[in-house]
Design a protein around this motif. Structure first.
Motif, mmCIF file in Angstrom:
data_model
loop_
_atom_site.group_PDB
_atom_site.id
_atom_site.type_symbol
_atom_site.label_atom_id
_atom_site.label_comp_id
_atom_site.label_asym_id
_atom_site.label_seq_id
_atom_site.Cartn_x
_atom_site.Cartn_y
_atom_site.Cartn_z
ATOM 1 N N GLN A 5 11.796 7.047 -0.619
ATOM 2 C CA GLN A 5 10.836 5.672 -0.887
ATOM 3 C C GLN A 5 11.670 4.678 -1.245
ATOM 4 O O GLN A 5 11.208 3.358 -1.556
ATOM 5 N N HIS B 181 12.703 -0.827 -0.241
ATOM 6 C CA HIS B 181 11.562 -0.267 0.681
ATOM 7 C C HIS B 181 12.066 1.179 1.080
ATOM 8 O O HIS B 181 13.158 1.535 0.808
ATOM 9 N N TYR C 231 4.525 3.880 4.780
ATOM 10 C CA TYR C 231 3.820 3.433 3.277
ATOM 11 C C TYR C 231 2.463 4.024 3.203
ATOM 12 O O TYR C 231 1.851 4.420 4.016
ATOM 13 N N ASP D 235 0.233 1.179 -1.095
ATOM 14 C CA ASP D 235 1.499 0.717 -1.559
ATOM 15 C C ASP D 235 1.495 -0.944 -1.108
ATOM 16 O O ASP D 235 1.410 -1.075 -0.252
ATOM 17 N N ARG E 69 3.921 -2.538 -1.099
ATOM 18 C CA ARG E 69 5.171 -3.276 -0.302
ATOM 19 C C ARG E 69 4.832 -3.224 1.003
ATOM 20 O O ARG E 69 5.730 -3.908 1.949
ATOM 21 N N ARG E 70 3.701 -2.915 1.536
ATOM 22 C CA ARG E 70 3.443 -2.441 2.849
ATOM 23 C C ARG E 70 3.257 -3.840 3.613
ATOM 24 O O ARG E 70 4.274 -3.919 4.748
#
Length: 496
Positions: free
Chosen positions: A15, A21, A147, A151, A153-154
């Motif tokens: 991860q 990322h 992801y 998450d 960060r997606r």
């Protein structure tokens, strides 16, 4: 795919490792970068290869035929994505789909890189269409797999991935366009090498970086279904081969009739999608209302892409034959103009994203943004007719007119493309979420199927009429859509 499988996939992917990322984003970023490098590099010179004389290294096809082939090719690429998505979901998973697709694309470009006949040209097109249909939709799906749904960060991950697409699309026309000055086959060879690099990245880093992502088959066929499906596919192939063997000698299957057939298919496929989704017992009343709202958005998307996709057909010819290619002491390759669209997207996308966030609840609604996209698309065609109006149809025009036209249509693209993807996920019936995304991409297929019919009307004599009618039609549709915004908004049932 079960929630347990989703959790196992995310847990199997390192991860941290690529700009904060998951490591798998490195693999997918560069796989897609090289795939887009090869695709857009090939596309930047393909129409020139078709209509340039044999003495200049081309195939010597009629110009209108070359433009129609280019449009049909683009339409089939988008249609094949539906098949590629189904094969991945039901038979071998997204990871294998990406691998098989990349191999087919590479061999398609290798065939183009070898001097040959028109038959070899069409073989290469079949390989690239099938390969892109397998790779393009499925590599994006694997990005989603790495992801978890929670998450945060997606979205940023998809933005980084989208940057890889546009970087590849920006660089390749510059490099392949330069190679075209020497030899078309050298340009196609560079495209093949690009896809080869993409395959190397994918093959040698996927196990370490992607873990189980893309290895699960989301909705596998049962043994009974497999027998039935493979029987149907086998019979369909035999029937199709038989029809081709009979209709070609009889003169029934010609290039013109094939164009008409693809044009009908381009309209028929999305129409069938809408009917099936609307009439399905799995679709609720609210979802039916949203499907009604989606129809004018889909039509607007078809009109927009019908203009935008002419960047590789009509505007490519315009760059080659109507544009002054000596500028500031530099000889410009007509293929270089194909880099303008991704360049402007790279530069402007962050500004648009910031602007929408800044406006917050005050930003325009989805149908309003679509009407703006159509307005910009129409203006991009009206701009390009001005040089002929002021200087006549026979004089070479400044390349800055083309730069301005590409710039204006990108303003429209940024009002429609990311917004359309987001709206599709919101308006899709729950039972048809993946298929509605396929439907969105079919708007591009329909647009190019229509283009195959209309590009034949473009000639130096009809240039002003051609740009004026199409550009004017987009602006009229833009105004009509804007007037319908309150009605469409009501059918969207709370989706903004």
């Amino acid at each position: 795919m079960s929630d347990l499988n989703k959790q196992k996939i995310v847990a199997s992917v390192p991860q941290k490792g690529f700009f904060g990322h998951p490591k798998g984003l490195f693999t997918l970023f560069f796989t897609e970068f090289w795939e887009r490098f090869s695709y857009y590099g090939m596309r930047a010179i393909l129409v020139f290869y078709m209509y340039y004389e044999v003495s200049k290294g081309g195939l010597g096809l009629n110009e209108s035929t070359a433009l129609a082939i280019m449009s049909i090719y683009g339409s089939l690429v988008y249609m094949s994505g539906v098949i590629g998505g189904w094969l991945a979901d039901r038979i071998f998973g997204t990871s294998k789909a990406v691998l098989y697709g990349g191999i087919l694309i590479m061999f398609g470009h290798i065939v183009l890189a070898l001097p040959g006949s028109l038959t070899m040209f069409f073989i290469s097109m079949v390989l690239i269409v099938l390969g892109t249909g397998l790779l393009k939709p499925n590599v994006s799906s694997v990005v989603g797999d790495i992801y978890s749904e929670q998450d945060n960060r997606r979205d940023a991950g998809f933005s980084i991935f989208y940057m890889g697409i546009n970087l590849g699309a920006f660089l390749s026309p510059l490099i392949v366009g330069e190679a075209m000055k020497y030899n078309f086959h050298l340009g196609f060879g560079i495209a093949a090498i690009g896809m080869f690099f993409g395959l190397l990245v994918f093959i040698y880093t996927k196990k370490k970086n992607l873990g189980l992502a893309g290895t699960y088959v989301a909705n596998p066929l049962t043994p009974a279904e497999k027998k039935k499906v493979f029987t149907i596919i086998g019979l369909s192939v035999v029937l199709l081969a038989g029809m081709i063997a009979v209709t070609i000698p009889m003169g029934l299957l010609t290039f013109d009739s094939f164009i008409v057939m693809i044009g009908i298919l381009g309209i028929l496929l999305p129409t069938m999608y809408f009917i099936v989704m609307y009439r399905s017992p799995k679709t609720t009343e609210v979802e039916r209302s949203r499907i009604i709202a989606y129809i004018p958005l889909f039509i607007a998307s078809v009109m927009f892409w019908a203009i935008q996709e002419q960047g590789s057909t009509i505007l490519a010819v315009y760059a080659d034959k109507r544009t002054q290619l000596e500028f500031l002491g530099i000889h410009i390759s007509p293929a270089w103009f194909q880099s303008l669209n991704p360049l402007f997207i790279i530069l402007l996308a962050p500004a648009f994203a910031w602007f929408w966030v800044k406006l917050g609840d005050r930003q325009p609604s989805v149908p309003t943004k679509f009407s703006l996209a159509l307005l910009f698309a129409g203006l991009s065609f009206l701009v390009i007719l001005l040089p002929a109006y002021f200087g006549g149809a026979n004089s070479l025009v400044s390349p800055l007119w083309l730069v301005l036209s590409y710039f204006i249509v990108v303003l429209g693209e940024l009002c429609l493309s990311p917004v359309g993807l987001s709206a599709t996920t919101k308006l899709a019936p729950a039972a048809f979420s993946a298929q509605t995304m396929s439907l969105w991409f079919l708007s591009s297929a329909a647009a190019q199927a229509i283009n195959a019919q209309i590009v034949k009307f473009y000639t130096p004599e009809t240039e002003m009429t051609y740009f004026g009618v199409i550009g004017g039609a987009a602006i009229v549709l833009s105004i009509l859509l804007f007037l319908l915004v309150p009605k469409i908004q009501g059918y969207m049932k709370g989706v903004r």
